[in-house]
Design a protein around this motif. Structure first.
Motif, PDB file in Angstrom:
ATOM      1  N   GLY A  40       0.800  -1.227   0.000  1.00  0.00           N
ATOM      2  CA  GLY A  40       0.000   0.000   0.000  1.00  0.00           C
ATOM      3  C   GLY A  40       0.831   1.275   0.000  1.00  0.00           C
ATOM      4  N   SER A  41       2.079   1.232   0.478  1.00  0.00           N
ATOM      5  CA  SER A  41       2.904   2.434   0.524  1.00  0.00           C
ATOM      6  C   SER A  41       3.526   2.759  -0.833  1.00  0.00           C
ATOM      7  N   VAL A  42       3.369   1.860  -1.805  1.00  0.00           N
ATOM      8  CA  VAL A  42       3.928   2.057  -3.142  1.00  0.00           C
ATOM      9  C   VAL A  42       2.841   2.584  -4.052  1.00  0.00           C
ATOM     10  N   SER A  43       3.169   3.611  -4.840  1.00  0.00           N
ATOM     11  CA  SER A  43       2.194   4.191  -5.761  1.00  0.00           C
ATOM     12  C   SER A  43       2.001   3.284  -6.962  1.00  0.00           C
ATOM     13  N   VAL A  44       0.913   3.531  -7.723  1.00  0.00           N
ATOM     14  CA  VAL A  44       0.623   2.709  -8.895  1.00  0.00           C
ATOM     15  C   VAL A  44       1.793   2.742  -9.879  1.00  0.00           C
ATOM     16  N   VAL A  52      21.897   4.190 -17.799  1.00  0.00           N
ATOM     17  CA  VAL A  52      22.654   5.376 -18.175  1.00  0.00           C
ATOM     18  C   VAL A  52      24.088   4.957 -18.477  1.00  0.00           C
ATOM     19  N   GLU A  53      24.863   5.871 -19.048  1.00  0.00           N
ATOM     20  CA  GLU A  53      26.249   5.546 -19.384  1.00  0.00           C
ATOM     21  C   GLU A  53      27.028   5.222 -18.121  1.00  0.00           C
ATOM     22  N   GLY A  54      27.581   4.048 -18.078  1.00  0.00           N
ATOM     23  CA  GLY A  54      28.380   3.619 -16.934  1.00  0.00           C
ATOM     24  C   GLY A  54      27.595   2.992 -15.814  1.00  0.00           C
ATOM     25  N   GLY A  55      26.272   2.757 -15.971  1.00  0.00           N
ATOM     26  CA  GLY A  55      25.529   2.129 -14.885  1.00  0.00           C
ATOM     27  C   GLY A  55      24.045   2.362 -14.984  1.00  0.00           C
ATOM     28  N   TYR A  56      23.400   2.499 -13.779  1.00  0.00           N
ATOM     29  CA  TYR A  56      21.954   2.653 -13.699  1.00  0.00           C
ATOM     30  C   TYR A  56      21.619   3.758 -12.692  1.00  0.00           C
ATOM     31  N   GLN A  57      20.384   4.207 -12.812  1.00  0.00           N
ATOM     32  CA  GLN A  57      19.846   5.130 -11.829  1.00  0.00           C
ATOM     33  C   GLN A  57      18.371   4.815 -11.638  1.00  0.00           C
ATOM     34  N   ILE A  58      17.830   5.233 -10.479  1.00  0.00           N
ATOM     35  CA  ILE A  58      16.411   5.063 -10.230  1.00  0.00           C
ATOM     36  C   ILE A  58      15.796   6.461 -10.099  1.00  0.00           C
ATOM     37  N   ARG A  59      14.690   6.676 -10.818  1.00  0.00           N
ATOM     38  CA  ARG A  59      14.059   7.992 -10.874  1.00  0.00           C
ATOM     39  C   ARG A  59      12.633   7.885 -10.339  1.00  0.00           C
ATOM     40  N   ASP A  60      12.311   8.733  -9.387  1.00  0.00           N
ATOM     41  CA  ASP A  60      10.975   8.734  -8.795  1.00  0.00           C
ATOM     42  C   ASP A  60       9.984   9.364  -9.761  1.00  0.00           C
ATOM     43  N   LEU A  61       8.755   8.794  -9.832  1.00  0.00           N
ATOM     44  CA  LEU A  61       7.708   9.265 -10.731  1.00  0.00           C
ATOM     45  C   LEU A  61       6.636  10.022  -9.958  1.00  0.00           C
ATOM     46  N   ASP A  62       7.080  10.993  -9.146  1.00  0.00           N
ATOM     47  CA  ASP A  62       6.164  11.797  -8.327  1.00  0.00           C
ATOM     48  C   ASP A  62       5.258  10.922  -7.476  1.00  0.00           C
ATOM     49  N   SER A  63       5.871   9.937  -6.843  1.00  0.00           N
ATOM     50  CA  SER A  63       5.086   9.021  -6.000  1.00  0.00           C
ATOM     51  C   SER A  63       4.644   9.716  -4.717  1.00  0.00           C
ATOM     52  N   THR A  64       3.658   9.099  -4.064  1.00  0.00           N
ATOM     53  CA  THR A  64       3.120   9.696  -2.838  1.00  0.00           C
ATOM     54  C   THR A  64       4.118   9.651  -1.697  1.00  0.00           C
ATOM     55  N   ASN A  65       4.748   8.507  -1.473  1.00  0.00           N
ATOM     56  CA  ASN A  65       5.670   8.326  -0.351  1.00  0.00           C
ATOM     57  C   ASN A  65       7.137   8.495  -0.749  1.00  0.00           C
ATOM     58  N   GLY A  66       7.376   8.663  -2.036  1.00  0.00           N
ATOM     59  CA  GLY A  66       8.716   8.995  -2.499  1.00  0.00           C
ATOM     60  C   GLY A  66       9.682   7.832  -2.551  1.00  0.00           C
ATOM     61  N   THR A  67      10.853   8.128  -3.137  1.00  0.00           N
ATOM     62  CA  THR A  67      11.973   7.187  -3.227  1.00  0.00           C
ATOM     63  C   THR A  67      13.099   7.756  -2.376  1.00  0.00           C
ATOM     64  N   LYS A  68      13.607   6.967  -1.420  1.00  0.00           N
ATOM     65  CA  LYS A  68      14.512   7.504  -0.406  1.00  0.00           C
ATOM     66  C   LYS A  68      15.828   6.736  -0.378  1.00  0.00           C
ATOM     67  N   LEU A  69      16.872   7.498  -0.026  1.00  0.00           N
ATOM     68  CA  LEU A  69      18.198   6.926   0.213  1.00  0.00           C
ATOM     69  C   LEU A  69      18.658   7.411   1.571  1.00  0.00           C
ATOM     70  N   ASP A  70      18.872   6.442   2.474  1.00  0.00           N
ATOM     71  CA  ASP A  70      19.265   6.761   3.857  1.00  0.00           C
ATOM     72  C   ASP A  70      18.258   7.701   4.514  1.00  0.00           C
ATOM     73  N   GLY A  71      16.985   7.488   4.232  1.00  0.00           N
ATOM     74  CA  GLY A  71      15.932   8.269   4.847  1.00  0.00           C
ATOM     75  C   GLY A  71      15.643   9.600   4.181  1.00  0.00           C
ATOM     76  N   SER A  72      16.429   9.976   3.167  1.00  0.00           N
ATOM     77  CA  SER A  72      16.216  11.260   2.483  1.00  0.00           C
ATOM     78  C   SER A  72      15.538  11.028   1.149  1.00  0.00           C
TER      79      SER A  72
END
Length: 218
Positions: A40-44, A52-72
């Motif tokens: 339930g805490s994850v948006s649709v 991306v060049e040299g690796g990957y990244q994760i991008r938030d899609l304006d979710s309700t509870n957000g995407t966090k790293l170390d609580g930020s």
């Protein structure tokens, strides 16, 4: 192949693998996502993992509870081996094999050369630039004919006065007399000096009777 482990609260962790050529992995609670997360805490449509060049990244899609790293909460998070990210309350663990890390390292752009700070004492101080010298522009004055005539008259008067002073000084030096006095006395007639004639009789002189003439004797 890169490995992603999705762990929702009170659920069994779900591992996922994919090839390095995979450009995007969509994640969210909706069934149309590449990785559907039943929490339930994850948006649709919560986030997307992008290549991306040299690796990957994760991008938030304006979710309700957000995407966090170390609580930020962060809009974009670069992914590296062993990194753990939170999608709402769901853990997202990312890992790579040694071969995959080497392959991604070859894709990284060339690192720019570092900027080296020099010792300020070794740098010779620059001479202050001298300000440009502004030369005065010649100014041409316009003189009217009347002004020119008056200037000529004044010049002639001054020249005549200087000539007269010089003449007076020269005369005084040569004659030891004043030139003005000499010029004023030059026009006066000299006083006449009369010398009495031998036969002239002074009317003012006393008359003496003449002696009688004695006739000669025969």
């Amino acid at each position: 192949m890169p490995r992603v482990i999705i762990t929702a609260p009170d659920q069994t962790p779900q591992p996922y693998r994919f090839q390095l050529d995979r450009q995007a992995v969509q994640m969210g609670r909706g069934s149309e996502n590449d990785i559907a997360i039943n929490c339930g805490s994850v948006s649709v449509n919560h986030a997307v993992m992008e290549r991306v060049e040299g690796g990957y990244q994760i991008r938030d899609l304006d979710s309700t509870n957000g995407t966090k790293l170390d609580g930020s909460r962060m809009p974009i998070i670069p992914l590296r081996d062993g990194l753990s990210v939170k999608l709402g309350d769901v853990s997202f663990d990312f890992s790579l094999t040694d071969e995959e890390k080497q392959a991604l390292a070859r894709e990284k752009p060339t690192v720019e050369s570092p900027i080296v700070a020099e010792d300020p004492e070794t740098v010779a101080p620059k001479k202050a630039a001298r300000p440009p010298v502004r030369r005065p522009q010649p100014q041409f004055s316009t003189t009217s004919p009347a002004q020119s005539f008056m200037m000529m008259v004044v010049f002639l008067i001054l020249a005549a006065l200087a000539f007269w002073i010089g003449l007076c000084m020269r005369h005084k030096k040569d004659t030891h007399s004043n030139l003005m006095n000499d010029m004023s006395n030059k026009g006066k007639p000299a006083e006449a000096v009369t010398t009495p004639d031998a036969g002239a009789v002074d009317p003012a002189a006393p008359t003496t009777p003449a002696a009688p003439v004695t006739p000669p004797t025969p």
